[in-house]
Design an enzyme around this catalytic site. Structure first.
Site, short mmCIF file in Angstrom:
data_model
loop_
_atom_site.label_atom_id
_atom_site.label_comp_id
_atom_site.label_asym_id
_atom_site.label_seq_id
_atom_site.Cartn_x
_atom_site.Cartn_y
_atom_site.Cartn_z
N GLU A 179 -13.15 -0.22 -2.20
CA GLU A 179 -12.23 -0.85 -1.85
C GLU A 179 -11.92 -2.97 -3.05
OE1 GLU A 179 -9.56 -1.29 1.87
OE2 GLU A 179 -9.70 1.39 1.62
N GLU A 220 -10.79 8.07 1.97
CA GLU A 220 -10.07 7.56 3.50
C GLU A 220 -8.83 7.88 3.50
OE1 GLU A 220 -11.15 3.86 4.26
OE2 GLU A 220 -13.35 3.28 3.33
C1 BGP Z 1 -10.61 0.76 4.86
C2 BGP Z 1 -12.26 0.64 4.82
C3 BGP Z 1 -12.94 0.57 5.80
C4 BGP Z 1 -12.23 1.07 7.11
C5 BGP Z 1 -10.43 1.44 6.56
C6 BGP Z 1 -10.09 1.64 7.96
O1 BGP Z 1 -10.22 -0.59 3.96
O2 BGP Z 1 -12.76 0.77 3.81
O3 BGP Z 1 -14.14 0.64 6.20
O4 BGP Z 1 -12.14 0.46 7.91
O5 BGP Z 1 -10.25 0.57 5.91
O6 BGP Z 1 -9.61 -0.37 8.15
P1 BGP Z 1 -9.74 -1.05 9.73
O7 BGP Z 1 -10.98 -0.55 9.76
O8 BGP Z 1 -9.43 -2.07 8.94
O9 BGP Z 1 -8.43 -0.64 10.25
#
Ligand code: BGP
Length: 474
Positions: free
Chosen positions: A174, A382
């Site tokens: 990302e 993801e």
């Molecule tokens: C993405 C990231 C992850 C993870 C996920 C959820 O952007 O790659 O590392 O954390 O989002 O986001 P958050 O943890 O900020 O809710």
């Protein structure tokens, strides 16, 4: 007449479809000072700005995966996973960000890869998941050409060590989200807010991605499949007004197209370049970097999807905030003066952190990529839902989320997208960046006092789906 498939039909996935979940080094490893590991920008950010992280959490211990990796691998296999996505902590390998190497760092990932393969789990390795070594962050970080040169050195060292066994690689996780929050919303390190610099850094990161791609291809002995994990969100106009429609196009240009199309084609989209020039926001890159990018289109794309954006053109001010408490009264703000402002739907389902739940957005993105580069393999690297769950929670909301998003993936496959796998975020509850530990995403519940792992009901549901390679009908 041919019957249209119903959403409740059995969905069989293609043979060899990868079923798994993901973590990232900072979010699970802990052992922040062990075996020679150097500090990262996130360690420093949490130490220096504790008030910016929910409950002043830090990644110092995280899930202690660095010590519990063998138990975690056993659980991953028990959950029926055929793939596991994790990231390499750059400052374990090069404590200062640059050589010399710390041999104990790569030894850890070497053991992890062997253990996964021994249990029939395919490793999907991310080289960079936001944990820039502090030594590089303090010398300009991704603003500096030295960081991208060091990233290529790091990629080569990792590929030489793991590239005889690892097939699936993502260079960056990302770059869009990390750059936006590091350089525009000032919610992540290095806490800057400058739209022109944000675009420049995102562009620099694509050059780093290209250099690492070449390094991986040169150093890995088992033909590497090199990709990038892109955060993509459909940008939909909040209303049908011409202002909102124009704002949605502007948001899509910078939030999706700039990075996505450079990854897919090795060049930045010309029409977006022109728009940026007109707004005096144009980034630049040396010719050598542009040439490296031109010969590095990805072999596959990782799609990280959480929610769609609803975009308004009514953006009288710049205002930024990530809602990180999990209280429904708290609002996120992403508004760039004169450009676009994200608004929330009053009626759509959303998580306690305000992230809209819309499985159709995932189909839309996968089909969009297929249209842009027909036949390109894709993996959902993801997708998941944050809940306030406790051990023994019935976990139905997560099962419903997964079921609906897997059906969305299946719809994309039926529409012709070559989707090779689905990697749920996350393997276990973890350090959720500025959200600390309250925002729980895992298949495994992690008790914060004992760090004991407990399987949630969704992990049993997912195991059945993975073993059947199919979603049941009703
Ligand atoms: C993405 C990231 C992850 C993870 C996920 C959820 O952007 O790659 O590392 O954390 O989002 O986001 P958050 O943890 O900020 O809710």
């Amino acid at each position: 007449m041919k019957r249209m498939p119903s959403t409740r039909d059995v969905c069989n996935f293609p043979p060899g479809f990868l079923w798994g979940s993901a973590t990232a080094a900072t979010q699970v490893e802990g052992a922040a000072r062990e075996d020679g590991r150097g500090p990262s920008q996130w360690d420093a950010f949490c130490a220096n700005h504790p008030e910016r992280v929910f409950e002043r959490a830090t990644p110092e211990v995280a899930c202690d995966h660095y010590h519990r990796w063998a138990e975690d691998v056993a659980l991953i296999a028990a959950m029926g996973h055929t793939a596991y996505r994790f990231s390499i902590c750059w400052s374990r390998v090069f404590p200062s960000g640059s050589p010399p190497e710390e041999p104990r760092g790569l030894a850890f990932y070497d053991r992890l890869v062997d253990a996964l393969l021994a249990r029939g789990v395919e490793p999907i390795v991310t080289l960079y998941h936001w944990d820039l070594p502090l030594g590089l962050a303090e010398k300009g970080g991704w603003e500096s050409a030295r960081t991208r040169a060091m990233f290529a050195v790091f990629a080569a060292v990792v590929a030489r060590r793991l590239g005889d066994r690892v097939r699936w690689w993502t260079t960056l996780n990302e770059p869009g989200w990390s750059t936006m929050n590091g350089y525009l919303t000032a919610q992540h390190p290095p806490l800057k807010s400058d739209p022109k610099l944000a675009l420049q850094v995102a562009t620099n990161m694509m050059a780093a991605h290209a250099m690492a791609t070449h390094a991986l291809r040169a150093a890995a002995t088992q033909a590497p499949r090199v990709g990038i994990a892109a955060n993509l969100s459909p940008c939909r106009p909040a209303t049908d007004s011409p202002e909102d429609r124009a704002a949605a196009v502007r948001a899509d240009n910078v939030l999706n197209r700039w990075l996505l199309e450079s990854a897919l084609f090795g060049r930045f989209p010309v029409d977006v370049s022109r728009c940026l020039e007109a707004s005096n926001l144009s980034p630049t890159l040396p010719d050598a970097d542009l040439a490296a990018l031109a010969t590095a289109p990805v072999d596959w794309l990782g799609v990280n999807y959480y929610y769609p954006n609803r975009v308004s053109g009514d953006a009288p001010e710049s205002k930024f905030h990530i809602a990180n408490t999990g209280s429904r009264d708290e609002e996120s703000h992403l508004s760039v003066k004169g450009q676009f402002r994200m608004v929330k739907s009053k009626s759509a389902a959303a998580t306690d952190w305000g992230w809209e739940i819309d499985p159709a957005g995932l189909t839309e993105l996968l089909v969009r990529v297929q249209t842009l580069r027909p036949g390109l393999p894709q993996i959902v690297t993801e997708n998941g839902v944050a809940l306030l769950d406790e051990p023994g929670s019935e976990d139905g909301a997560r099962v419903r989320f997964l079921d609906s998003h897997l059906r969305a993936v299946h719809n994309a496959i039926r529409a012709g997208a070559d989707v090779r796998g689905y990697i749920m975020w996350a393997t276990m509850d973890n350090f959720s960046w500025v959200n600390g530990y309250r925002k729980r995403y895992g298949f495994l519940h992690v008790d914060r006092a004992t760090l004991a792992r407990t399987r949630k009901a969704s992990s049993h549901w997912f195991e059945r789906v993975a073993r059947a390679n199919a979603l049941e009908g009703e």
